[in-house]
Scaffold this motif. Structure first.
Motif, PDB file in Angstrom:
ATOM      1  N   LEU A 200      59.421  23.859  36.221  1.00 54.50           N
ATOM      2  CA  LEU A 200      58.191  23.911  35.437  1.00 54.50           C
ATOM      3  C   LEU A 200      57.685  25.348  35.344  1.00 54.50           C
ATOM      4  CD1 LEU A 200      56.082  21.912  34.106  1.00 54.50           C
ATOM      5  CD2 LEU A 200      54.751  22.269  36.198  1.00 54.50           C
ATOM      6  N   ALA A 201      57.431  25.812  34.125  1.00 53.32           N
ATOM      7  CA  ALA A 201      56.988  27.193  33.891  1.00 53.32           C
ATOM      8  C   ALA A 201      55.687  27.185  33.092  1.00 53.32           C
ATOM      9  CB  ALA A 201      58.053  27.963  33.115  1.00 53.32           C
ATOM     10  N   ALA A 202      54.834  28.154  33.395  1.00 50.06           N
ATOM     11  CA  ALA A 202      53.572  28.293  32.667  1.00 50.06           C
ATOM     12  C   ALA A 202      53.840  28.813  31.257  1.00 50.06           C
ATOM     13  CB  ALA A 202      52.644  29.260  33.402  1.00 50.06           C
ATOM     14  N   SER A 203      53.015  28.388  30.328  1.00 53.10           N
ATOM     15  CA  SER A 203      53.040  28.940  28.979  1.00 53.10           C
ATOM     16  C   SER A 203      52.692  30.425  29.039  1.00 53.10           C
ATOM     17  CB  SER A 203      52.009  28.202  28.127  1.00 53.10           C
ATOM     18  OG  SER A 203      51.744  28.897  26.931  1.00 53.10           O
ATOM     19  N   GLY A 204      53.322  31.212  28.194  1.00 48.92           N
ATOM     20  CA  GLY A 204      52.951  32.620  28.100  1.00 48.92           C
ATOM     21  C   GLY A 204      51.498  32.784  27.700  1.00 48.92           C
ATOM     22  N   TRP A 205      51.008  31.872  26.861  1.00 48.08           N
ATOM     23  CA  TRP A 205      49.600  31.934  26.457  1.00 48.08           C
ATOM     24  C   TRP A 205      48.691  31.618  27.636  1.00 48.08           C
ATOM     25  CZ3 TRP A 205      49.019  34.789  22.583  1.00 48.08           C
ATOM     26  CH2 TRP A 205      49.958  34.800  21.545  1.00 48.08           C
TER      27      TRP A 205
ATOM     28  N   ARG B 237      54.201  41.349  25.527  1.00 44.08           N
ATOM     29  CA  ARG B 237      55.542  40.955  25.962  1.00 44.08           C
ATOM     30  C   ARG B 237      55.459  40.038  27.170  1.00 44.08           C
ATOM     31  NH1 ARG B 237      56.325  42.742  21.765  1.00 44.08           N
ATOM     32  NH2 ARG B 237      57.633  44.459  21.107  1.00 44.08           N
ATOM     33  N   TRP B 238      56.137  38.891  27.069  1.00 40.59           N
ATOM     34  CA  TRP B 238      56.329  38.016  28.217  1.00 40.59           C
ATOM     35  C   TRP B 238      57.684  38.373  28.789  1.00 40.59           C
ATOM     36  CZ3 TRP B 238      54.599  35.144  23.652  1.00 40.59           C
ATOM     37  CH2 TRP B 238      53.234  34.850  23.692  1.00 40.59           C
ATOM     38  N   LEU B 239      57.691  38.952  29.966  1.00 44.54           N
ATOM     39  CA  LEU B 239      58.916  39.536  30.518  1.00 44.54           C
ATOM     40  C   LEU B 239      59.678  38.613  31.469  1.00 44.54           C
ATOM     41  CD1 LEU B 239      57.335  43.018  31.182  1.00 44.54           C
ATOM     42  CD2 LEU B 239      58.840  42.385  29.281  1.00 44.54           C
ATOM     43  N   LYS B 240      58.965  37.830  32.228  1.00 47.16           N
ATOM     44  CA  LYS B 240      59.569  36.905  33.195  1.00 47.16           C
ATOM     45  C   LYS B 240      58.749  35.632  33.222  1.00 47.16           C
ATOM     46  CE  LYS B 240      62.665  39.738  34.981  1.00 47.16           C
ATOM     47  NZ  LYS B 240      64.075  39.531  34.853  1.00 47.16           N
ATOM     48  N   PRO B 241      59.383  34.522  33.554  1.00 47.24           N
ATOM     49  CA  PRO B 241      58.624  33.277  33.662  1.00 47.24           C
ATOM     50  C   PRO B 241      57.592  33.341  34.789  1.00 47.24           C
ATOM     51  CG  PRO B 241      60.986  32.837  33.614  1.00 47.24           C
ATOM     52  CD  PRO B 241      60.819  34.323  33.765  1.00 47.24           C
TER      53      PRO B 241
ATOM     54  N   GLY C  99      55.802  41.882  42.825  1.00 47.32           N
ATOM     55  CA  GLY C  99      55.621  43.161  42.148  1.00 47.32           C
ATOM     56  C   GLY C  99      56.390  43.276  40.849  1.00 47.32           C
ATOM     57  N   VAL C 100      56.933  42.175  40.352  1.00 49.95           N
ATOM     58  CA  VAL C 100      57.719  42.157  39.115  1.00 49.95           C
ATOM     59  C   VAL C 100      56.781  41.940  37.927  1.00 49.95           C
ATOM     60  CG1 VAL C 100      59.530  40.910  37.855  1.00 49.95           C
ATOM     61  CG2 VAL C 100      59.742  41.259  40.334  1.00 49.95           C
ATOM     62  N   ASP C 101      56.924  42.773  36.901  1.00 46.69           N
ATOM     63  CA  ASP C 101      56.129  42.595  35.681  1.00 46.69           C
ATOM     64  C   ASP C 101      56.502  41.272  35.012  1.00 46.69           C
ATOM     65  OD1 ASP C 101      54.975  45.083  36.044  1.00 46.69           O
ATOM     66  OD2 ASP C 101      56.070  46.044  34.412  1.00 46.69           O
ATOM     67  N   VAL C 102      55.474  40.459  34.720  1.00 48.65           N
ATOM     68  CA  VAL C 102      55.702  39.207  33.996  1.00 48.65           C
ATOM     69  C   VAL C 102      55.092  39.242  32.598  1.00 48.65           C
ATOM     70  CG1 VAL C 102      55.908  37.846  36.114  1.00 48.65           C
ATOM     71  CG2 VAL C 102      53.672  38.045  35.000  1.00 48.65           C
ATOM     72  N   LEU C 103      54.114  40.134  32.390  1.00 48.59           N
ATOM     73  CA  LEU C 103      53.421  40.241  31.113  1.00 48.59           C
ATOM     74  C   LEU C 103      52.928  41.671  30.974  1.00 48.59           C
ATOM     75  CD1 LEU C 103      51.799  39.018  28.632  1.00 48.59           C
ATOM     76  CD2 LEU C 103      49.963  38.571  30.270  1.00 48.59           C
ATOM     77  N   THR C 104      53.096  42.236  29.777  1.00 50.09           N
ATOM     78  CA  THR C 104      52.500  43.538  29.469  1.00 50.09           C
ATOM     79  C   THR C 104      51.911  43.471  28.065  1.00 50.09           C
ATOM     80  OG1 THR C 104      54.561  44.472  28.587  1.00 50.09           O
ATOM     81  CG2 THR C 104      54.090  44.881  30.932  1.00 50.09           C
TER      82      THR C 104
END
Length: 149
Positions: free
Chosen positions: A52-57, A88-92, A131-136
């Motif tokens: 299960l993953a969150a929506s980028g929105w 940008r959505w970079l990672k789930p 520390g991983v970018d998930v959204l920018t």
């Protein structure tokens, strides 16, 4: 009150963190992004998300909540935003992730037509607990200028 003149160029600011919950992921998806991998463990397991993953929105809304609570608390003279660039959505993002929101002020511009206003652009990074970018994204913010006495 924090005004346009108080914002230093290049400053990186950490606004805070929020932990993503399973119930919020599903509730947001039901209302706004009802794709199966945001609603069901079984459906998500059959995708590249694996679970299960969150929506980028939803991730954007969580980041905005962290930012808004911080600027309201410090009484920033902000007046909203005319938009975003380079989202940008970079990672789930998964339930249980803790997201931290940071922004760097890229530039500032006093308004030519409204002397009591200015704007600034920020580069915002949302990272997970590793520390991983998930959204920018880059945002434009309208803000009051310091009143002249």
């Amino acid at each position: 009150m924090i005004y346009f003149e108080d914002l230093p160029l290049g400053e990186e600011r950490t606004y805070g963190s929020v932990t993503v919950t399973r119930d919020e992921v599903i509730d947001f998806a039901r209302k706004y992004d009802p794709q199966p991998f945001h609603l069901s463990d079984e459906a998500a397991a059959r995708t590249h998300f694996g679970r299960l993953a969150a929506s980028g929105w939803h991730t954007c809304a969580l980041a905005m909540g962290v930012i808004a609570r911080a600027v309201v608390h410090e009484e920033q003279a902000g007046l909203g935003s005319p938009g975003l660039d380079e989202l940008r959505w970079l990672k789930p993002v998964y339930p249980g992730d803790t997201l931290t929101v940071r922004s760097t002020i890229l530039d500032k511009t006093p308004s030519r037509s409204k002397p009591d206003l200015g704007s600034f652009r920020t580069r915002t990074r949302v990272t997970n607990q590793g520390g991983v970018d998930v959204l920018t994204f880059t945002s434009i913010v309208l803000i009051r200028r310091r009143p002249r006495i």
